[in-house]
Enzyme design. Structure first.
Site, PDB file in Angstrom:
ATOM      1  N   ALA A 295      92.882  -4.414 -10.372  1.00  0.00           N
ATOM      2  CA  ALA A 295      93.234  -3.511 -11.470  1.00  0.00           C
ATOM      3  C   ALA A 295      92.037  -2.723 -11.984  1.00  0.00           C
ATOM      4  CB  ALA A 295      93.864  -4.308 -12.614  1.00  0.00           C
TER       5      ALA A 295
ATOM      6  N   SER B  11      87.228  -5.736 -12.587  1.00  0.00           N
ATOM      7  CA  SER B  11      86.127  -6.537 -12.036  1.00  0.00           C
ATOM      8  C   SER B  11      86.400  -8.031 -11.984  1.00  0.00           C
ATOM      9  CB  SER B  11      84.839  -6.284 -12.822  1.00  0.00           C
ATOM     10  OG  SER B  11      84.469  -4.962 -12.662  1.00  0.00           O
TER      11      SER B  11
ATOM     12  N   GLU C  56      78.765  -8.737  -2.661  1.00  0.00           N
ATOM     13  CA  GLU C  56      79.839  -7.724  -2.646  1.00  0.00           C
ATOM     14  C   GLU C  56      79.597  -6.724  -1.503  1.00  0.00           C
ATOM     15  OE1 GLU C  56      82.077  -7.648  -5.608  1.00  0.00           O
ATOM     16  OE2 GLU C  56      83.277  -6.103  -4.635  1.00  0.00           O
TER      17      GLU C  56
ATOM     18  N   ASP D  31      79.243  -3.835 -12.707  1.00  0.00           N
ATOM     19  CA  ASP D  31      80.208  -4.916 -12.958  1.00  0.00           C
ATOM     20  C   ASP D  31      79.502  -6.260 -13.067  1.00  0.00           C
ATOM     21  OD1 ASP D  31      81.794  -2.761 -12.460  1.00  0.00           O
ATOM     22  OD2 ASP D  31      82.562  -3.486 -10.545  1.00  0.00           O
TER      23      ASP D  31
ATOM     24  N   TYR E  45      86.184   4.797  -2.049  1.00  0.00           N
ATOM     25  CA  TYR E  45      84.998   4.475  -2.876  1.00  0.00           C
ATOM     26  C   TYR E  45      83.699   4.646  -2.081  1.00  0.00           C
ATOM     27  CZ  TYR E  45      81.793   1.953  -5.929  1.00  0.00           C
ATOM     28  OH  TYR E  45      80.717   1.625  -6.728  1.00  0.00           O
TER      29      TYR E  45
HETATM   30  C1  GLA Z   1      83.449  -0.194  -9.234  1.00  0.00           C
HETATM   31  C2  GLA Z   1      82.060  -0.605  -8.758  1.00  0.00           C
HETATM   32  C3  GLA Z   1      81.001  -0.248  -9.798  1.00  0.00           C
HETATM   33  C4  GLA Z   1      81.117   1.218 -10.228  1.00  0.00           C
HETATM   34  C5  GLA Z   1      82.566   1.582 -10.560  1.00  0.00           C
HETATM   35  C6  GLA Z   1      82.750   3.038 -10.819  1.00  0.00           C
HETATM   36  O1  GLA Z   1      83.816  -0.944 -10.352  1.00  0.00           O
HETATM   37  O2  GLA Z   1      82.021  -1.991  -8.503  1.00  0.00           O
HETATM   38  O3  GLA Z   1      79.719  -0.541  -9.309  1.00  0.00           O
HETATM   39  O4  GLA Z   1      80.608   2.053  -9.236  1.00  0.00           O
HETATM   40  O5  GLA Z   1      83.470   1.196  -9.549  1.00  0.00           O
HETATM   41  O6  GLA Z   1      82.113   3.415 -11.982  1.00  0.00           O
END
Ligand code: GLA
Length: 378
Positions: free
Chosen positions: A124, A127, A161, A173, A222
């Site tokens: 969602a 994190s 990650e 995060d 992403y």
């Molecule tokens: C995800 C990534 C973060 C950041 C956001 C966008 O949550 O884990 O590091 O880049 O996207 O702001």
């Protein structure tokens, strides 16, 4: 012991036939502003929220890891010497990834029994994976008698990650899950890695609305966005977009120019939002949130029709101050700052109108800002 923690300790005992020694808990996060700026060495302003992942742990005499996800009712069992990627993916890869990252730094880990449970919504954009990584690393280090700062744990979790989840994420995060403060947003300078607690004005509430269009970041553009930003910086002869300014961007080809413009303008918005929160300046917050969302939608192309609808519905709802897409995007949630006294009505109004218009099961989460990861005796 809070009811949830006691429940996890009981689940551990039922699975492993003995009691846990420590319980580590780490929060999910919602980002107020500063999206896709962290991996460009820019600024972010997330909040650690009262949705957490908890890991109960006890050390073993051998090098085995016996892991148990209470929520998925699944298990994993492997030796520390062979903590390789698990072909099943999912939560197991985070466990193995975090252990790999710690072992790769030559830390003397012990084998462990562990059980995991949490209430951070998954997929969602809140994190849940960083919360799992931080709780897990805190638990395993405690069980192994290793002292590490939350900041160092977060950096190890980010490597996990990258290597195991396949997401080339920034540090936001993991830092939010490690270093968040009760009642505050966490300002992070992602170049110097300096942080600052920014108290949230009383009278303002955070309401998250879940579009219920779930996604795993690894399956979205992403990583492609991250590559585009790196390419834009290279074309400008810069190490990162942190030091770019708007006039330079005009020389870039259209797509790259729009990605870079988002990053440059978003960094400026984070600094302005930090000041506006300090001053309780709601009119400025409203404008900055609106501009941030439009920039993510049009320049960065990280929004979806469902998220755009949620932002639109929030604009006319009771008590609304600001609404925007939060997190990596391509689905997930909006973050809304709302007058505290009307937060409940706001959340219910937006979520129910969204459900009516889309037939998706949109849901409001009412969140408080909490402290980052903690470990305590079980
Ligand atoms: C995800 C990534 C973060 C950041 C956001 C966008 O949550 O884990 O590091 O880049 O996207 O702001």
């Amino acid at each position: 012991m809070p009811a949830e923690t006691a429940k996890l300790a009981r689940a551990f005992a039922a699975q492993h036939d003995h009691n846990p020694r420590f319980i580590a808990e780490a929060p999910g996060r919602v980002n107020l502003i500063g999206e896709h700026t962290d991996y460009n060495e820019g600024f972010v302003l997330p909040v650690a929220i009262d949705r957490t992942v908890a890991v109960a742990v006890a050390p073993r005499e051998d090098t085995r890891v016996r892991a148990h996800s209470v929520d998925h009712d699944q298990r994993d069992d492997f030796s520390l010497d062979t903590a390789r990627r698990h072909p099943m993916g999912g939560w197991r890869n985070y466990v193995r990834g975090v252990l790999w990252a710690l072992l790769d730094s030559q830390l003397p880990l012990r084998g462990v029994d562990l059980s995991i449970s949490g209430d951070v919504p998954q997929g969602a954009g809140l994190s849940s994976s960083a919360a799992l990584e931080l709780a897990l690393s805190g638990a395993v280090c405690a069980a192994s008698g290793i002292e590490m700062t939350p900041r160092d744990l977060a950096l190890h979790c980010q490597r996990a990650e990258h290597m195991y989840a396949g997401v080339q994420c920034g540090i936001m995060d993991q830092f939010a899950a490690a270093l968040g403060r009760k009642g505050c947003a966490l300002f992070i300078d992602c170049q110097s890695l300096e942080t600052e607690d920014v108290p949230l004005p009383t009278g303002l509430a955070i309401v998250i609305i879940d579009s219920k269009v779930p996604r795993e970041l690894a399956d979205t553009p992403y990583n492609q966005r991250r590559r585009e930003c790196a390419e834009a910086a290279r074309a400008l002869g810069l190490a990162s977009l942190r030091s770019a300014d708007e006039s330079q961007i005009e020389s870039l080809p259209d797509d790259l120019g729009r990605r870079a413009r988002h990053v440059v303008t978003e960094n400026a918005r984070v600094l302005a939002a930090k000041a506006a929160l300090r001053d309780g300046d709601c009119a400025t917050i409203r404008r900055l949130f609106a501009e941030s969302h439009a920039s993510l939608r049009d320049d960065f192309e990280a929004s979806t029709p469902e998220i755009d609808l949620l932002v639109e519905l929030a604009t006319g709802a009771p008590g609304a101050i600001g609404a925007r897409l939060t997190g990596g995007g391509f689905g997930g949630c909006t973050v809304n700052l709302v007058e505290a006294a009307r937060a409940q009505r706001f959340g219910e109004a937006v979520a129910s109108e969204y459900r009516r218009r889309t037939s998706l099961d949109g849901e409001a989460y009412f969140c408080r800002a909490v402290d980052g990861m903690k470990v305590h005796d079980a």
